[in-house]
Design an enzyme around this catalytic site. Structure first.
Site, PDB file in Angstrom:
ATOM      1  NE  ARG A  32      -4.763  -1.646  -6.484  1.00  0.00           N
ATOM      2  CZ  ARG A  32      -5.701  -1.410  -6.001  1.00  0.00           C
ATOM      3  NH1 ARG A  32      -6.731  -2.001  -6.481  1.00  0.00           N
ATOM      4  NH2 ARG A  32      -6.561  -0.722  -5.358  1.00  0.00           N
ATOM      5  CG  HIS A  78      -5.410   6.015  19.969  1.00  0.00           C
ATOM      6  ND1 HIS A  78      -4.612   5.499  19.298  1.00  0.00           N
ATOM      7  CD2 HIS A  78      -5.892   7.064  18.759  1.00  0.00           C
ATOM      8  CE1 HIS A  78      -4.492   4.806  18.216  1.00  0.00           C
ATOM      9  NE2 HIS A  78      -5.274   6.353  18.079  1.00  0.00           N
ATOM     10  CG  ASP A 112      -4.605  -6.736  -7.383  1.00  0.00           C
ATOM     11  OD1 ASP A 112      -4.373  -7.290  -6.149  1.00  0.00           O
ATOM     12  OD2 ASP A 112      -5.064  -6.421  -8.615  1.00  0.00           O
ATOM     13  CE  LYS A 137     -12.973  11.874  13.323  1.00  0.00           C
ATOM     14  NZ  LYS A 137     -11.273  12.102  13.179  1.00  0.00           N
ATOM     15  CD  GLU A 161      -9.680  14.174  16.028  1.00  0.00           C
ATOM     16  OE1 GLU A 161      -9.640  14.093  15.121  1.00  0.00           O
ATOM     17  OE2 GLU A 161      -9.199  12.481  16.743  1.00  0.00           O
ATOM     18  CG  LEU A 180       0.113   4.799   7.030  1.00  0.00           C
ATOM     19  CD1 LEU A 180      -0.136   4.643   7.803  1.00  0.00           C
ATOM     20  CD2 LEU A 180      -0.092   3.490   7.484  1.00  0.00           C
ATOM     21  CB  SER A 181       2.997   5.611   2.102  1.00  0.00           C
ATOM     22  OG  SER A 181       4.464   5.601   1.616  1.00  0.00           O
ATOM     23  N   GLY A 225      -0.714   5.026  -1.238  1.00  0.00           N
ATOM     24  CA  GLY A 225      -2.234   5.194  -0.518  1.00  0.00           C
ATOM     25  C   GLY A 225      -1.591   6.411   0.358  1.00  0.00           C
ATOM     26  N   GLY A 242       0.317  -0.913   0.050  1.00  0.00           N
ATOM     27  CA  GLY A 242       0.189   0.189  -0.263  1.00  0.00           C
ATOM     28  C   GLY A 242       0.756   1.896   0.087  1.00  0.00           C
TER      29      GLY A 242
END
Length: 493
Positions: A44, A239, A86, A339, A215, A15-16, A13, A10
């Site tokens: 992919r 958390h 994939d 939130k 938040e 997060l990366s 995506g 991934g």
């Protein structure tokens, strides 16, 4: 330090883009990666070398502290390569195995980072195993997975059963980036490196504990995920319950990973179960409606993109818990998250009991204010001890003051939680990662609440965006004088 190949599933995506690549760049800048450490990004998209580098440069530039350093980036980029595939294609894993075996510059120690949807964890673990990619004949193999680990107790048990067929527990690194925050770790240091607090850290002196994460942001682009999860699953089950264990655990005999996690599990096992008939006395949920945040009008949750118009998913959740052990018996612990609230902050608030005798009953001091110890997690990383002092003057009047200590000096740069956690995976330090029994017992705490809420689909209370949440949540408090602690300021109590 071990040489390592970081294989990121991934890798194209969100997060990366937002966390992993910037964190690895900062580890490069800090000189924490060995010369032979490599990063293999899997995705992919049909990226060539030029496209890969331009994308990663953009991601890192957006997050680099002090701006992008070209020399450091070139060193970082030399570690990085891209493998197209994939996740659902079993043949891809055999090609990956061949690729890893044939490239002499890729270390045999491999950390597989699953920056993917939780539903794919089991599928990828199975494919890795069938392709012999988890074989530790040459070097260790570790797998990092993100929360959520399951949707409820039953699904967490099912996921563990499936992954457990292919991975030993010591190979699994369940990441909770909240635990990587330096201030969260400071909870342990504050408690166990300062002897003056330990004698007071029990039911004889502490009135109640509050743990808050608020938040100002709404759900944004996460509506698809969030509407199926809600605040209880997203924040409290993971958390905030982890923070609770750090605040209330017994002193471990050492800081070794298993010893530390044993003490955390003891706390979770000791939490008093909430029977179905008592859910409404122990839990409260609500959903934000349109309002104003930082002077700007914002929509309500039901008006957010991709949120069903009849959704009763909670964006605010509060929970009252008791730990039935010798140290904490009958001390209420309040967890709260929401939130679109008035401020973005995380804090632990420890409220001490009133003095056992009212010494000042014949003076203008009617009743002494209670002392507080406040631990700021974010955005202010600090510790405050709030006390009562006499005001200057001839009359006996008092006011609150606080002893303040910033946990970071002005010249010390903040680090992202992922930097430490990514490094811990290479070093094999599992102390800040979750063991399965921690995950299971955390689900056991909240599961009765989630079950009752799942049957109540007709109505959910609202709170105006930009406020501190619904006033009705105060009904959770054990005493009339209890209140939510919104701020670390002595005046705002």
């Amino acid at each position: 330090m071990n040489d390592c190949t970081y294989v990121i599933f991934g890798a194209t995506g969100n997060l990366s883009r937002v966390k992993l690549m910037p964190a690895l760049y900062h580890l490069e800048a800090a000189g924490k990666l060995t010369a032979q450490t490599r990063i293999l990004a899997i995705g992919r998209r049909p990226w060539n070398d030029e496209k890969r580098l331009s994308e990663v440069r953009e991601w890192v530039s957006a997050k680099a502290r002090g701006g992008l350093d070209e020399t450091i980036f070139q060193r970082f980029a030399s570690r990085l390569s891209y493998f197209r595939g994939d996740l659902t294609d079993s043949e891809m894993y055999h090609r990956l195995k061949e690729h890893l075996d044939n490239r002499s510059d890729l270390p045999d120690n491999i950390a597989f980072y699953m920056a993917i949807r939780p539903a794919e964890f089991g599928v990828v673990a199975e494919h890795l195993s069938h392709a012999d990619l988890l074989d530790e004949g040459h070097g260790w193999k570790r797998v990092v997975i993100e929360k959520p680990f399951g949707y409820d107790l039953e699904s967490a048990q099912g996921l563990q059963k499936r992954i457990g067929r292919y991975l030993r527990e010591d190979q699994l690194y369940r990441i909770d980036h909240y635990l990587g925050k330096g201030t969260v770790q400071n909870v342990l240091v504050f408690r166990f490196a300062n002897t003056m607090m330990e004698p007071l850290w029990n039911r004889n002196y502490i009135d109640h504990i509050q743990i808050t994460h608020s938040e100002t942001l709404g759900v944004g682009s996460r509506a698809d995920f969030y509407d199926g999860a809600g605040a209880m699953r997203d924040m409290i089950q993971s958390h905030l319950l982890q923070l609770l264990t750090l605040v209330t655990m017994e002193p471990p005999v050492s800081m070794e990973a298993e010893v530390l996690r044993d003490e955390k599990v003891k706390v979770l096992k000791s939490i008093r179960p909430i029977p179905p008939s008592a859910v409404h006395a122990h839990a409260f949920r609500a959903q934000y409606t349109e309002g104003s945040v930082d002077g700007e009008k914002v929509p309500g949750y039901l008006q957010e993109d991709k949120v069903p118009p009849d959704s009763v998913t909670e964006t605010y959740a509060a929970l009252k818990l008791y730990i039935d052990n010798w140290r904490w018996r009958d001390v209420p612990i309040y967890l709260r998250t929401g939130k679109r609230m008035a401020e973005s902050q995380s804090m632990v608030s420890i409220c001490f009991r009133h003095p056992p005798q009212q010494f000042f009953r014949d003076t203008q001091v009617e009743r002494m204010k209670q002392n507080w110890v406040l631990l700021g997690i974010q955005p202010s990383e600090c510790l405050k001890v709030e006390m009562t002092v006499k005001e200057p003057g001839l009359e006996m009047r008092t006011r609150p003051t606080s002893l303040d200590a910033s946990l970071r000096r002005t010249h010390e740069a903040a680090t992202d939680a992922y930097e430490e956690l990514l490094l811990d995976v290479i070093q094999g330090d599992r102390s800040l990662f979750l063991r399965y029994d921690e995950v299971e017992y955390a689900w056991r705490v909240v599961d009765p609440v989630l079950r009752i809420w799942s049957t109540e689909r007709d109505f959910i209370p609202g709170y105006t965006a930009g406020t501190w949440g619904p006033e009705e949540s105060r009904r959770l408090f054990e005493k009339a004088e209890h209140h939510w602690r919104h701020s670390m300021s002595p005046e705002d109590t």
